[in-house]
Design a protein around this motif. Structure first.
Motif, short mmCIF file in Angstrom:
data_model
loop_
_atom_site.label_atom_id
_atom_site.label_comp_id
_atom_site.label_asym_id
_atom_site.label_seq_id
_atom_site.Cartn_x
_atom_site.Cartn_y
_atom_site.Cartn_z
N THR A 97 0.89 -1.18 0.11
CA THR A 97 0.09 0.15 -0.06
C THR A 97 0.89 1.06 -0.07
N ALA A 98 0.35 2.37 -0.42
CA ALA A 98 0.92 3.69 -0.42
C ALA A 98 1.48 4.05 1.01
N GLY A 99 0.65 3.63 2.06
CA GLY A 99 0.99 4.03 3.45
C GLY A 99 2.60 3.19 3.91
N VAL A 100 2.48 2.04 3.53
CA VAL A 100 3.68 1.33 4.01
C VAL A 100 5.00 1.54 3.19
N VAL A 101 4.96 1.95 1.95
CA VAL A 101 6.22 2.26 1.27
C VAL A 101 6.36 3.49 1.52
N GLU A 102 5.50 4.41 1.93
CA GLU A 102 5.83 5.79 2.38
C GLU A 102 6.60 5.85 3.53
N GLN A 103 6.27 4.94 4.54
CA GLN A 103 6.95 4.60 5.84
C GLN A 103 8.40 4.27 5.61
N VAL A 104 8.49 3.34 4.72
CA VAL A 104 10.07 2.95 4.51
C VAL A 104 10.72 3.88 3.78
N TRP A 105 10.20 4.86 3.10
CA TRP A 105 10.90 6.07 2.49
C TRP A 105 11.09 6.96 3.25
N ARG A 106 10.40 7.28 4.15
CA ARG A 106 10.67 8.38 5.09
C ARG A 106 11.67 7.98 6.13
N LEU A 107 11.88 6.52 6.50
CA LEU A 107 12.81 6.05 7.33
C LEU A 107 14.25 6.00 6.58
N GLY A 108 14.23 5.95 5.30
CA GLY A 108 15.32 6.07 4.60
C GLY A 108 15.91 7.47 4.68
N GLN A 109 15.06 8.42 4.44
CA GLN A 109 15.36 9.76 4.51
C GLN A 109 16.11 10.29 5.88
N GLU A 110 15.39 9.63 6.94
CA GLU A 110 15.96 9.91 8.47
C GLU A 110 17.15 9.30 8.58
N SER A 111 17.51 7.97 8.04
CA SER A 111 18.79 7.33 8.36
C SER A 111 19.98 8.18 7.86
N GLY A 112 19.94 9.15 6.78
CA GLY A 112 21.01 9.93 6.19
C GLY A 112 22.29 9.12 5.63
N TYR A 113 22.25 7.88 5.54
CA TYR A 113 23.44 6.97 5.18
C TYR A 113 23.19 6.75 3.84
N CYS A 114 22.15 6.33 3.28
CA CYS A 114 22.02 6.21 1.90
C CYS A 114 20.48 6.24 1.54
#
Length: 428
Positions: A97-114
């Motif tokens: 769903t859009a909700g889950v992929v957006e959650q993963v995407w935002r976690l990636g943005q917050e990580s800052g490593y790649c």
């Protein structure tokens, strides 16, 4: 805005050059560049590559944070020279769903490593019965363009055809885990001489090859793009080669472990060698290397599959399938492809940076090392030799098949949009 001067690196393995990074961008590439107020990285003899891109990573979050999280997975990626990874959809809940992929995407943005680009599931719950919200995931903030039920095969031809038709509208691609389920029931390893001697259930090559053959024909019929995940057999190579000769829009990946390891290792009954698709024969390994060299196989993808200790430290039949690979991928490719003369470093950049970004339609990555381009870069000490010690991994899991094995090369620096995520081999 910070500046960094990488001095004397062999860009793509060629002539030594200086690369000046200004902020998020490569400002100059040349010789004798002045450092000024820039931080200097002495890189004489080292190889400078565009930041690596992995089209096939399992980050496990949400749901299996005991094996990996987006943060630990991206730290492992940066350690291996990656500046972007595509996160597979087999999480809990599934990324359908859009909700889950957006959650993963935002976690990636917050990580800052790649950068993290989510992959959306093809079917609801990976169950193979009903198409997931492909359009909604594409239209979400995550902008999903790659869809896969990896871990499971989309074995229903009608569902696969519909998925190919749907993603065609926005230039997406379906990445298939090619495994005919009825031919692999109870499979534990590659079907062949070793499986017969060990009495383990066999995973026949035809289970992969039959799905690939069907799917390239479906892609031709629909006029859509299909990508083959973790291709592992000599027969699969020939099918993809035939499909490309017909002009079918198919791409394929190979994992580092399928370029190096064979089913003979299963004689140890060590579950670290249990993976899907399984380790194949020496003949298959040689065919995969040649296919990667001649372009039949487009890219190297890690299929980084972390598992907690208890899921691997058990009897073979009960063990989970999968290996971690982000932190060792480039070293394995150096050993199997560069040191054998099958690829030069420019070829490595094509297969581990440029082509994965193109297949995944990922902007800002897989770009040339040139002035004006985003400063996503990887610096490699190719002369280094060392034994793999998983105790030093950034990944939360340690299920590597290379423990104690000597591998060449070491990533000394990784830059994500000009910011160092790895410095002198250590996470910044």
């Amino acid at each position: 805005m910070s500046k960094t001067l990488i001095r004397g690196a062999k860009v793509l393995g060629g002539e030594a050059q200086d690369v000046l990074i200004d902020g998020e961008t490569i400002a100059q590439v040349g010789t004798g560049l002045e450092a000024g107020d820039a931080t200097v990285v002495e890189a004489e003899g080292k190889i400078l590559l565009p930041g690596l891109v992995d089209l096939h990573t399992h980050l496990r979050e949400p749901g299996r944070e005991d094996s990996e999280t987006v943060l630990t997975g991206t730290r492992a990626a940066a350690s291996g020279g990656y500046t972007a990874v595509f996160a597979m959809a087999n999480t809990f809940p599934v990324a359908d769903t859009a909700g889950v992929v957006e959650q993963v995407w935002r976690l990636g943005q917050e990580s800052g490593y790649c950068d993290v680009q989510p992959i959306g599931a093809v079917t609801v719950g990976l169950e193979g019965k009903q198409l997931a919200e492909l359009g909604a995931m594409h239209d979400s903030a995550a902008g999903v363009k790659v869809f896969s039920d990896d871990g499971k095969c989309v074995d229903d031809a009608v569902i696969m055809r519909r998925a190919l038709e749907y993603v065609k509208a926005f230039g997406g691609v379906v990445a298939q885990h090619a495994q005919e389920p009825r031919l692999t029931e109870g499979a534990q390893m590659n079907e062949g001489v070793v499986s017969a001697e060990l009495g383990l259930g066999g995973w026949p090559a035809v289970a992969e090859e039959s799905i690939i053959a069907r799917d390239v024909l479906l892609a031709e019929h629909v006029g859509s793009r299909v990508h083959i995940c973790h291709l592992s057999t000599a027969g699969s190579v020939e099918i993809v080669r035939w499909a490309k000769s017909r002009g079918i829009d198919v791409t394929a990946e190979v994992t580092p472990h399928h370029l190096l390891l064979t089913d003979e290792l299963v004689r140890s009954y060590n579950p670290v060698y249990k993976v899907n698709p399984p380790l194949r024969t020496e003949k298959d390994v040689m065919a995969l290397r040649e296919a990667l060299a001649d372009g039949t196989i487009d890219i190297v993808a890690t299929d980084h599959a972390p598992h907690p200790h208890e899921d691997k430290d058990c009897e073979w039949a009960a063990a989970a399938m999968g290996m971690v690979g982000l932190e060792t991928a480039l070293s394995v490719v150096q050993q199997t492809m560069v040191e054998t003369g099958l690829l030069d470093w420019a070829g490595v950049a094509e297969r581990m940076s440029y082509a994965p970004a193109v297949i995944g339609r990922l902007e800002g990555h897989g770009r040339p090392v040139a002035a004006g381009e985003p400063a996503n870069l990887t610096l490699v000490d190719a002369a280094y030799r060392g034994q793999v010690d998983p105790a030093g991994f950034a990944s939360r899991s340690r299920n590597t098949p290379y423990q104690g094995r000597e591998l060449p090369g070491r990533v000394t620096h990784t830059f994500l949009r000009g910011r160092a995520t790895v410095v002198d081999g250590k996470l910044a």
